[in-house]
Design a protein around this motif. Sequence first.
Motif, mmCIF file in Angstrom:
data_model
loop_
_atom_site.group_PDB
_atom_site.id
_atom_site.type_symbol
_atom_site.label_atom_id
_atom_site.label_comp_id
_atom_site.label_asym_id
_atom_site.label_seq_id
_atom_site.Cartn_x
_atom_site.Cartn_y
_atom_site.Cartn_z
ATOM 1 N N ILE A 117 69.308 8.735 -32.566
ATOM 2 C CA ILE A 117 68.421 7.605 -32.239
ATOM 3 C C ILE A 117 67.561 7.275 -33.454
ATOM 4 O O ILE A 117 67.420 6.110 -33.839
ATOM 5 C CB ILE A 117 67.520 7.939 -31.028
ATOM 6 C CG1 ILE A 117 68.365 8.313 -29.810
ATOM 7 C CG2 ILE A 117 66.621 6.758 -30.685
ATOM 8 C CD1 ILE A 117 67.547 8.841 -28.639
ATOM 9 N N ALA A 132 60.533 7.044 -23.942
ATOM 10 C CA ALA A 132 61.470 6.263 -23.123
ATOM 11 C C ALA A 132 62.886 6.332 -23.713
ATOM 12 O O ALA A 132 63.869 6.455 -22.977
ATOM 13 C CB ALA A 132 61.006 4.805 -23.035
ATOM 14 N N GLU A 133 62.984 6.267 -25.041
ATOM 15 C CA GLU A 133 64.296 6.351 -25.695
ATOM 16 C C GLU A 133 64.918 7.724 -25.493
ATOM 17 O O GLU A 133 66.129 7.847 -25.271
ATOM 18 C CB GLU A 133 64.151 6.042 -27.185
ATOM 19 C CG GLU A 133 63.873 4.565 -27.462
ATOM 20 C CD GLU A 133 63.412 4.298 -28.887
ATOM 21 O OE1 GLU A 133 63.589 3.153 -29.351
ATOM 22 O OE2 GLU A 133 62.878 5.222 -29.533
ATOM 23 N N MET A 134 64.104 8.772 -25.560
ATOM 24 C CA MET A 134 64.611 10.126 -25.332
ATOM 25 C C MET A 134 65.071 10.296 -23.892
ATOM 26 O O MET A 134 66.120 10.884 -23.626
ATOM 27 C CB MET A 134 63.528 11.151 -25.666
ATOM 28 C CG MET A 134 63.469 11.531 -27.130
ATOM 29 S SD MET A 134 64.994 12.315 -27.729
ATOM 30 C CE MET A 134 64.953 13.872 -26.832
ATOM 31 N N GLN A 174 66.159 8.003 -21.862
ATOM 32 C CA GLN A 174 67.410 7.273 -21.695
ATOM 33 C C GLN A 174 68.580 8.062 -22.275
ATOM 34 O O GLN A 174 69.659 8.131 -21.674
ATOM 35 C CB GLN A 174 67.316 5.900 -22.378
ATOM 36 C CG GLN A 174 68.513 4.990 -22.129
ATOM 37 C CD GLN A 174 68.705 4.665 -20.659
ATOM 38 O OE1 GLN A 174 67.760 4.268 -19.984
ATOM 39 N NE2 GLN A 174 69.915 4.847 -20.148
ATOM 40 N N ALA A 175 68.372 8.678 -23.430
ATOM 41 C CA ALA A 175 69.436 9.472 -24.061
ATOM 42 C C ALA A 175 69.803 10.671 -23.194
ATOM 43 O O ALA A 175 70.994 10.999 -23.043
ATOM 44 C CB ALA A 175 68.985 9.943 -25.441
ATOM 45 N N ASP A 220 69.656 5.589 -36.206
ATOM 46 C CA ASP A 220 69.952 4.187 -35.920
ATOM 47 C C ASP A 220 68.717 3.301 -36.127
ATOM 48 O O ASP A 220 68.832 2.158 -36.601
ATOM 49 C CB ASP A 220 70.469 4.028 -34.487
ATOM 50 C CG ASP A 220 71.959 4.364 -34.372
ATOM 51 O OD1 ASP A 220 72.633 4.377 -35.420
ATOM 52 O OD2 ASP A 220 72.436 4.612 -33.258
ATOM 53 N N LYS A 221 67.537 3.810 -35.786
ATOM 54 C CA LYS A 221 66.318 3.023 -35.970
ATOM 55 C C LYS A 221 66.001 2.845 -37.453
ATOM 56 O O LYS A 221 65.512 1.784 -37.876
ATOM 57 C CB LYS A 221 65.149 3.680 -35.232
ATOM 58 C CG LYS A 221 65.320 3.692 -33.721
ATOM 59 C CD LYS A 221 64.099 4.218 -32.997
ATOM 60 C CE LYS A 221 63.009 3.181 -32.893
ATOM 61 N NZ LYS A 221 61.936 3.572 -31.972
ATOM 62 N N VAL A 232 60.782 8.015 -32.492
ATOM 63 C CA VAL A 232 61.633 7.958 -31.296
ATOM 64 C C VAL A 232 60.700 8.073 -30.097
ATOM 65 O O VAL A 232 59.983 9.070 -29.959
ATOM 66 C CB VAL A 232 62.668 9.099 -31.290
ATOM 67 C CG1 VAL A 232 63.475 9.070 -29.997
ATOM 68 C CG2 VAL A 232 63.605 8.973 -32.493
ATOM 69 N N THR A 233 60.695 7.063 -29.238
ATOM 70 C CA THR A 233 59.753 7.039 -28.107
ATOM 71 C C THR A 233 60.223 7.945 -26.980
ATOM 72 O O THR A 233 61.406 8.318 -26.900
ATOM 73 C CB THR A 233 59.595 5.613 -27.565
ATOM 74 O OG1 THR A 233 60.852 5.189 -26.992
ATOM 75 C CG2 THR A 233 59.196 4.645 -28.668
ATOM 76 N N ARG A 289 67.745 13.481 -30.340
ATOM 77 C CA ARG A 289 66.805 12.616 -31.056
ATOM 78 C C ARG A 289 67.373 12.122 -32.383
ATOM 79 O O ARG A 289 67.154 10.965 -32.769
ATOM 80 C CB ARG A 289 65.495 13.378 -31.312
ATOM 81 C CG ARG A 289 64.430 12.542 -32.021
ATOM 82 C CD ARG A 289 63.148 13.319 -32.260
ATOM 83 N NE ARG A 289 62.390 13.505 -31.023
ATOM 84 C CZ ARG A 289 62.319 14.639 -30.363
ATOM 85 N NH1 ARG A 289 62.951 15.715 -30.822
ATOM 86 N NH2 ARG A 289 61.627 14.739 -29.248
#
Length: 444
Positions: A408, A370-372, A374-375, A411-412, A367-368, A405
């Motif tokens: 996310i 940037a993804e965190m 955004q969440a 889903d990945k 989990v990057t 996290r």
Amino acid sequence: MQVTETLNEGLKRAYKLMLTAQELDDKVNEKLAEAQPEIEMKGFRKGKVPMALLKKQFGPRLMGEAMQETIDGAMNKHFEDSGDRPALQPEVKMTNEDWKEGDDVHVEMAYEKLPEIPEVDLASISLERMVVKADDAAVDEALASLAETAQDFKDRKKGSKAKDGDQVVFDFLGKVDGEPFEGGSAEDYPLVLGSGQFIPGFEEQLAGVKAGEEKDVTVTFPEEYQAEHLAGKEAVFSCTIKEVKEPVAAEIDDELAKKFGAEDLAALKGQIGERLEAEYAGAARAVLKRGLLDKLDEMVKFDLPPSLVEAEAKQIAHQLWHEEHPEVHDHNHDGIEPTEEHTKLAERRVRLGLLLAELGQKAEVQVTDAEMTQAIMNQARQYPGQERQFFEFVQQNQQMQQQLRAPIFEDKVVDYVCELAQVSEKEISKDELQKAVEEMENDD
């Protein structure tokens, strides 16, 4: 450090650890020897303080540190040598509570290990992805809804009575105990009946009024009303009705499109079609994911750590209880015992959670940042005006970070599995997709 196994049953493990007094003393001496060159003491040059004096002054404090470090080191070595991964934090306790300097240290450690996860042939999994196109009828339906939100009002025929949904334009003057109060009057006020804009009981009394009519409306302010001097008080509003208007949907044309930021009607239709297909794709993905999880649940069986299942079952029971009792917002209620159904669902969740974690680890799914971010931003929108405080709260709260996290990561991993599985596409109607979603939700 002596380590003796005392329990090996299923996934449960227990050990006795013994740290001899000599080992502990050696560890203290080692720590003192490391620190000696930097220690200064009255009467001695730096680094020349005798070990006996250092031990007398600092020994008792270093004893606890040495004990903890040695036990932690023995535990880490055990997990490294055995390959065990504890499901939860191991329970560690010192059994000779009357310990004194010079005694051996006796410790018990117990935990449940994570099971070995069997290999899964992901390429053997067959899945069906539903595809729904946004047809003209769906776009037109969405356009009509947009037109309603952009509705206007036009005068009703003279003498018409106002009804729910109509706009009444009126002057009013409110009084409590015969005296006007601040904020209790207005002129040419446009009120849509049924909007709930005024306090309860007000709008209902305007139903049936006509333009040119005068009417007194009597209401009682709620006990929890924000203005304390009005809370619970009865008020009389003298109303003069000026106009009664009926709602009229906006014309579906280029002008409507421009109101919603589109260049023209064709562009607006294109945007609506894209939005609808994105919604359909999201719903179809949820159905696909559920199908994948069902297949994985059927394919893979292994022992589950009882502690994880028990904790998950309690959480499920607690969550469902609150859904059934929405009026209860705190946790000051009797304990909720999980049922067999809760436990069965918990077993599925734990099994799939462990399996997806294993698949993700082997595939090096990450989990990057940037993804965190955004969440966190998405979650922070639920607290308007307090976004910064929410960000700071998450930064300081590891548990909250994990809660954000986890979905996310899941889903990945699902995306990774779908890339390896055999996925076919089937074009269906919006109604068929809706039915599939409802069946999925009913099975939850």
